[in-house]
Design a protein around this motif. Structure first.
Motif: not given
Ligand code: MRU
Length: 343
Positions: A52, A55-57, A89, A145, A151, A157, A184, A224-225, A235-236
């Motif tokens: 990480m 990180r973050g989609a 991941r 998050c 991210a 976002t 985060q 969102a991931d 999401n987280k």
């Protein structure tokens, strides 16, 4: 994103590429330190995503896109590199979307990786423009998050509409969930909001319900991931309970994400692979044990929120209800680099 370091203001992105080196802000050490990490090969990148550093989609997707270009520049087997990068991941759709996108253009991998990342930045900006419409002056917004510029390469976002609200003269206030176990929110979202001069307070994760019930939250925006065909989204960890509480308290709950986060191959949230991370992340804070060493821990990194809790999906194409997401499905992967003015 605009940052101020030792009195000097500069503009940086969360991740960028100086062939053949990928550079990224080390998200593990903020806010105590600001450090840039250099990624020199696929092995470094695998580690950087897994641990990480990035990180973050959408930022993970950007790093992955550059990773394929880097493997090509180094004369490595880029299909194999793509497989390794994808295995770092499991949950964020952007990772898979980005690798596949650049591999589909492998003859000109660098050009397409650059186009991909430029497009993500512009899409994040447009999410801000569209989401700003939902934010009234002086509104109190809850976020979970970090779904900010860190991210998402730039803008963010969930934070992009809040940035735009500030820029357009409104006075947004943000409740920042600390977001255990990696913090985060407390570390990264709060740092970004300080940099932007946006009013905020960090809250313990379990404070949100109290604030909602007392009328202190006007709306919630999260990132969102992975968002599935029916609008369920990962999401987280902790997002789901915030969404349920928001509905219970009559508070609008928005999910902000670009096309690259949508996975239309999965019908609903049950199909999303959920990353489980190490016990240490829960049992320790900065290397200090906070539980008995004999205790075991369980650390799912994401949860899934059913579509019924989502008021709207803030995207670069506009704001949609779950029943309207089909319109996004009709856009193929190629559209990620379509002329942004056509959106
Ligand atoms: O484990 P992380 O920190 O990569 O999880 C990140 C999140 O859950 C973010 O909210 C999500 O990626 C949206 S980022 C724009």
């Amino acid at each position: 994103m605009k940052i101020s370091l030792n009195g000097k203001v500069s503009n940086v992105k969360a991740v960028w590429y100086e062939e053949p080196v990928i550079k990224m802000i080390d998200q593990r050490v903020l806010p105590e330190a600001f450090r840039i990490v250099e990624i020199r090969d696929t092995k470094d990148l695998f580690e950087g995503i897994k641990n990480m550093t990035v990180r973050g989609a959408p930022s993970i997707g950007a790093a992955a896109a550059y990773g394929v270009a880097q493997a090509k520049a180094l004369g490595a087997d880029i299909e194999q590199a793509g497989k390794v990068i994808k295995s770092a991941r499991p949950t964020a759709n952007d990772l898979f979307f980005a690798v596949d996108f650049v591999l589909e253009h492998k003859e000109e991998a660098k050009k397409y990786a650059d186009l991909y990342v430029d497009s993500i930045v512009e899409r994040s900006r447009l999410i801000g423009v569209n989401g700003n419409e939902l934010i009234g002056n002086g509104k109190k917004i809850l976020t979970h998050c970090n779904a900010g510029a860190l991210a998402s390469v730039d803008y963010g976002t969930a934070l992009s509409p809040i940035r735009m609200a500030k820029e357009s003269g409104k006075k947004p206030f943000v409740w920042v969930d600390e977001t255990r176990p990696r913090l985060q929110g407390a570390r990264l979202t709060a740092w970004e909001l300080v940099q932007e001069g946006i009013e905020h307070k960090v809250i313990a994760d379990n404070a949100a319900g109290f604030l909602m019930e007392r009328g202190q939250v006007d709306l919630a925006i999260v990132g969102a991931d992975r968002i599935t065909k029916n609008g369920d989204f990962a999401n987280k960890i902790g997002t789901y309970e915030k969404a349920v509480l928001a509905k219970e308290n009559g508070i609008n709950f928005y999910v902000a994400a670009p096309l690259s986060t949508f996975d239309f191959s999965i019908e609903n949230g049950r199909g999303i692979p959920i990353e489980v991370r190490s016990e240490e992340e829960v049992k320790e804070i900065k290397g200090v044990l906070i539980s008995p060493k004999e205790s075991m821990a369980y650390n799912p990194a994401f949860d899934v929120t059913p579509n019924k809790y989502v008021t709207g999906y803030i995207t670069e194409y506009g704001v949609f209800k779950s029943s309207e997401l089909k319109m996004l499905k009709d856009k193929g992967k190629e559209s990620i680099i379509e002329q942004i003015e056509d959106i």
